[in-house]
Design an enzyme around this catalytic site. Structure first.
Site, PDB file in Angstrom:
ATOM      1  N   TYR A 123      87.700  -2.232 -71.741  1.00 30.54           N
ATOM      2  CA  TYR A 123      87.208  -3.403 -72.159  1.00 30.54           C
ATOM      3  C   TYR A 123      87.252  -4.573 -70.853  1.00 30.54           C
ATOM      4  CZ  TYR A 123      87.371  -8.091 -74.278  1.00 30.54           C
ATOM      5  OH  TYR A 123      86.958  -9.601 -74.505  1.00 30.54           O
ATOM      6  N   ASP A 167      68.021   0.322 -66.149  1.00 26.25           N
ATOM      7  CA  ASP A 167      68.359  -0.895 -66.960  1.00 26.25           C
ATOM      8  C   ASP A 167      69.005  -1.882 -66.402  1.00 26.25           C
ATOM      9  OD1 ASP A 167      67.630  -2.075 -69.187  1.00 26.25           O
ATOM     10  OD2 ASP A 167      69.286  -1.224 -70.462  1.00 26.25           O
TER      11      ASP A 167
END
Length: 351
Positions: A123, A167
């Site tokens: 995270y 991307d």
């Protein structure tokens, strides 16, 4: 360049070669023998949605055993199949479990059940570069250069493994607690020797050769780096319009305009990255990435110190402790439904 400086450059380039050779060995072991099914949904407490996409969502979760927080990407298998993203999804997991670099988000666990695929990642509480860029307006050139340097090193690493990222955009760059970048979302990444033809990416960041349906290679990532550096330093991308088709026309035209505050070194670098002619685009020439690393705009960059995360970051995100989500937007919460029957077992057997 004096003899001493040239010798230092030479030995640095040699040690990069050695580093990348070892990195490739490590990658190939995991690439050929991917880890599978390393956790279970019951081991995580789901806290909050951090983002949503066309076939899934990313949630902040807490590993009940350790108390560690992670970002869990949940993909609905049936939706992945409907949207013809099976191959992309399998690629993403196979690549993520095999790579290891300071600026790539780490995949900690992956597993699947009857309905969904799960990728549990580190995270990164600082949120997307996108939200910080929009809030601040634009980054100073030193600020933009600090981030750009990390992307250059990351692409050098990925390309040496024959991986194209495809991307790059501020939405896919997370800022960690030290103010460094973590590249996320490998949904379009692909292992390619030679050329590939898939149309994928984000309109503003597409290289001309993708738009023109030509075979393309890793040079598309260097084009996207040019778009990113421009957007970081200007506050808006170099090619924008209301409709994708209008954006594409601008991209293939080979014309770029620069804000008056751009330094001449920055403009020179961008002209060489946003170069429609592949035989002239930096990153794609015989010196490879060194044309970029040795460019005047990067003259002050200590590449090794960036890799070692020893350079002081220009910006540290506000952060109130583990599990803080204040740097992410709010999304409507939804139950995770798991079918009693297995869906799409065949398609995702290797996940």
């Amino acid at each position: 360049m004096g003899n001493a400086a040239a010798a230092k450059k030479g030995s640095e380039q040699e040690s990069v070669k050695e580093f990348l050779a070892k990195a490739k060995e490590d990658f190939l072991k995991k690439w050929e023998n991917p880890a599978q099914n390393t956790a279970h949904l019951d081991q995580f407490e789901r806290i909050k949605t951090l983002g949503t996409g066309s076939f899934g969502r990313v949630m902040l979760v807490k590993h009940t055993e350790t108390g560690n927080h992670y970002a869990m990407k949940i993909l609905d298998k049936q939706k992945v199949v409907k949207l013809k993203q099976i191959e992309h999804t399998l690629n993403e997991k196979r690549i993520l479990q095999a790579v290891n670099f300071p600026f790539l988000v780490k995949l900690e666990f992956s597993f699947k059940d009857n309905s969904n695929l799960y990728m549990v990642m580190e995270y990164v509480p600082g949120g997307e570069m996108f939200s910080h860029l929009r809030r601040i307006g634009r980054f100073s050139e030193p600020h933009a250069r600090f981030y750009a340097a990390q992307i250059v090193l990351t692409f050098e690493y990925l390309h040496s493994l024959d991986l194209i990222y495809r991307d790059l955009k501020p939405e896919n760059l997370l800022i960690d607690q030290q103010g460094y970048i973590q590249v996320t979302d490998f949904g379009f990444a692909k292992r390619v020797k030679g050329r590939t033809w898939t149309l994928c990416g984000t309109p503003e960041y597409l290289a001309p050769e993708i738009i023109l349906s030509k075979g393309y290679n890793k040079a598309v990532d260097w084009w996207a780096l040019g778009v990113l550096i421009y957007e970081m330093a200007a506050g808006y991308p170099p090619f924008f319009a209301d409709q994708p088709i209008q954006i594409y026309e601008k991209i293939v035209s080979g014309k770029v305009r620069f804000p008056s505050h751009f330094s001449s070194d920055l403009k020179d670098l961008l002209r060489n990255l946003l170069q429609v002619d592949l035989t002239k685009r930096f990153g794609n020439l015989k010196n490879g990435v060194n044309d970029i690393k040795n460019h005047k705009w990067f003259a002050t960059t200590d590449w090794i110190a960036i890799y070692q995360r020893k350079v002081e970051a220009p910006f540290i995100p506000k952060f109130k402790g583990p599990g803080d989500t204040s740097n992410f937007d709010d999304y409507e919460e939804e139950e995770i439904r798991v079918s009693i029957n297995e869906k799409c077992g065949k398609e995702f057997s290797e996940f």
